[in-house]
Design a protein around this motif. Sequence first.
Motif, PDB file in Angstrom:
ATOM      1  N   ASN A 152       0.808  -1.220   0.000  1.00  0.00           N
ATOM      2  CA  ASN A 152       0.000   0.000   0.000  1.00  0.00           C
ATOM      3  C   ASN A 152       0.841   1.269   0.000  1.00  0.00           C
ATOM      4  OD1 ASN A 152      -2.543  -1.343   0.067  1.00  0.00           O
ATOM      5  ND2 ASN A 152      -2.230  -1.770   2.238  1.00  0.00           N
ATOM      6  N   SER A 153       2.149   1.123   0.080  1.00  0.00           N
ATOM      7  CA  SER A 153       3.079   2.250  -0.005  1.00  0.00           C
ATOM      8  C   SER A 153       3.909   2.097  -1.280  1.00  0.00           C
ATOM      9  CB  SER A 153       4.015   2.290   1.217  1.00  0.00           C
ATOM     10  OG  SER A 153       3.300   2.604   2.382  1.00  0.00           O
ATOM     11  N   PRO A 154       3.475   2.710  -2.373  1.00  0.00           N
ATOM     12  CA  PRO A 154       4.212   2.559  -3.630  1.00  0.00           C
ATOM     13  C   PRO A 154       5.647   3.048  -3.542  1.00  0.00           C
ATOM     14  CG  PRO A 154       2.026   3.437  -4.044  1.00  0.00           C
ATOM     15  CD  PRO A 154       2.222   3.470  -2.558  1.00  0.00           C
ATOM     16  N   LYS A 155       6.511   2.365  -4.263  1.00  0.00           N
ATOM     17  CA  LYS A 155       7.925   2.712  -4.313  1.00  0.00           C
ATOM     18  C   LYS A 155       8.256   3.394  -5.643  1.00  0.00           C
ATOM     19  CE  LYS A 155       7.188  -0.624  -2.345  1.00  0.00           C
ATOM     20  NZ  LYS A 155       6.092  -1.017  -1.409  1.00  0.00           N
ATOM     21  N   ILE A 156       9.323   4.209  -5.624  1.00  0.00           N
ATOM     22  CA  ILE A 156       9.778   4.909  -6.826  1.00  0.00           C
ATOM     23  C   ILE A 156      11.248   4.591  -7.048  1.00  0.00           C
ATOM     24  CG2 ILE A 156       9.825   7.117  -8.053  1.00  0.00           C
ATOM     25  CD1 ILE A 156       8.451   8.380  -5.611  1.00  0.00           C
ATOM     26  N   VAL A 157      11.627   4.416  -8.309  1.00  0.00           N
ATOM     27  CA  VAL A 157      13.041   4.465  -8.675  1.00  0.00           C
ATOM     28  C   VAL A 157      13.190   5.597  -9.693  1.00  0.00           C
ATOM     29  CG1 VAL A 157      13.710   2.097  -8.157  1.00  0.00           C
ATOM     30  CG2 VAL A 157      12.669   2.609 -10.360  1.00  0.00           C
ATOM     31  N   THR A 158      14.288   6.341  -9.580  1.00  0.00           N
ATOM     32  CA  THR A 158      14.504   7.509 -10.439  1.00  0.00           C
ATOM     33  C   THR A 158      15.834   7.410 -11.171  1.00  0.00           C
ATOM     34  OG1 THR A 158      15.672   8.827  -8.762  1.00  0.00           O
ATOM     35  CG2 THR A 158      13.260   8.938  -8.750  1.00  0.00           C
ATOM     36  N   ASP A 159      15.962   8.249 -12.195  1.00  0.00           N
ATOM     37  CA  ASP A 159      17.266   8.357 -12.843  1.00  0.00           C
ATOM     38  C   ASP A 159      18.112   9.387 -12.099  1.00  0.00           C
ATOM     39  OD1 ASP A 159      16.506  10.935 -13.653  1.00  0.00           O
ATOM     40  OD2 ASP A 159      16.091  10.348 -15.717  1.00  0.00           O
ATOM     41  N   GLU A 214      -0.539   0.294 -15.641  1.00  0.00           N
ATOM     42  CA  GLU A 214      -1.454   0.900 -14.665  1.00  0.00           C
ATOM     43  C   GLU A 214      -2.434  -0.132 -14.134  1.00  0.00           C
ATOM     44  OE1 GLU A 214      -5.058   4.219 -14.487  1.00  0.00           O
ATOM     45  OE2 GLU A 214      -4.184   3.626 -16.403  1.00  0.00           O
ATOM     46  N   ILE A 215      -3.000  -0.923 -15.029  1.00  0.00           N
ATOM     47  CA  ILE A 215      -3.969  -1.938 -14.622  1.00  0.00           C
ATOM     48  C   ILE A 215      -3.302  -2.995 -13.750  1.00  0.00           C
ATOM     49  CG2 ILE A 215      -5.464  -3.781 -15.479  1.00  0.00           C
ATOM     50  CD1 ILE A 215      -5.951  -1.948 -17.963  1.00  0.00           C
ATOM     51  N   ALA A 216      -2.090  -3.379 -14.105  1.00  0.00           N
ATOM     52  CA  ALA A 216      -1.381  -4.419 -13.356  1.00  0.00           C
ATOM     53  C   ALA A 216      -1.096  -3.996 -11.920  1.00  0.00           C
ATOM     54  CB  ALA A 216      -0.074  -4.772 -14.068  1.00  0.00           C
ATOM     55  N   GLU A 217      -0.621  -2.763 -11.748  1.00  0.00           N
ATOM     56  CA  GLU A 217      -0.209  -2.309 -10.413  1.00  0.00           C
ATOM     57  C   GLU A 217      -1.281  -1.465  -9.715  1.00  0.00           C
ATOM     58  OE1 GLU A 217       3.037  -2.352  -8.773  1.00  0.00           O
ATOM     59  OE2 GLU A 217       4.517  -2.612 -10.373  1.00  0.00           O
ATOM     60  N   SER A 218      -2.312  -1.072 -10.461  1.00  0.00           N
ATOM     61  CA  SER A 218      -3.341  -0.149  -9.953  1.00  0.00           C
ATOM     62  C   SER A 218      -2.684   1.148  -9.460  1.00  0.00           C
ATOM     63  CB  SER A 218      -4.156  -0.789  -8.819  1.00  0.00           C
ATOM     64  OG  SER A 218      -5.275   0.024  -8.498  1.00  0.00           O
ATOM     65  N   LEU A 219      -1.837   1.714 -10.340  1.00  0.00           N
ATOM     66  CA  LEU A 219      -1.164   2.984 -10.072  1.00  0.00           C
ATOM     67  C   LEU A 219      -1.326   3.866 -11.311  1.00  0.00           C
ATOM     68  CD1 LEU A 219       2.155   1.732  -8.397  1.00  0.00           C
ATOM     69  CD2 LEU A 219       0.193   2.788  -7.251  1.00  0.00           C
TER      70      LEU A 219
END
Length: 247
Positions: A138-145, A201-206
């Motif tokens: 329930n806490s989405p993660k981010i990776v950035t460049d 989007e559909i896969a992760e619901s994000l």
Amino acid sequence: MKFIGIIPARFASTRFPGKPLAMLGGRTVIQRVYEQATAILEEAYVATDDERIYQTVEQFGGRAVMTRPDHKSGTDRIEEAAEKIGTQADVIINIQGDEPFIQQSQIETLMHLFDDPTTQIGTLGKRFETIEAAQNPNSPKIVTDKRGFALYFSRSIIPYIRGKEQCEWLQHFPFLKHLGLYAYRREVLREVTLLPQSPLEIAESLEQLRWLENGYRIRVGLTDVETVGIDTPEDLQRAEAFLASRK
């Protein structure tokens, strides 16, 4: 550059119906969000589909705009509100209606992302403090460049640290939690609301994966301020305790 804030607020909620009108320390949740937003922004509106929320905002002296009840996302609601307002703002900030403790520093960080003309969409990330928190889907993660643009968002813990026990991962990489605060250049907001749902989007619901999958660039600002969002009645109790601890 002109910024305005739009706060989407629905009455209907599966986990907490009427959440924007819940009382928190003697004021409604939506009033607290609005006051936090207007402490830094000259102009802000609550976008709602409910007359009760609209009237409440008007009564405490805020600005509100009625929107359709059938929007599938807060982004869509914000686009309709922006059209109705007829705003000339360069950037529109999406401030969640259940974040009564959003800080001025977080909004300022978001605004400064647009000092770079290549920023189309901005959002915020905060380093996870425990591996248990990072494991929470329930806490989405981010990776950035290296320039701070998002490469991917996921409910899974990313990246995978090869050759290390998961309990050691935070020692080897700054895992970022995504905070659901967004800002969009005006024309970009209009464009992304016309996009159909995407496979990722559909896969992760994000929803933000739809934008990445269609080539939009999302710049991530960093904050060390933890938000206290309200999704359930239990969250409201925790928010009351948090508010009391600040007095």
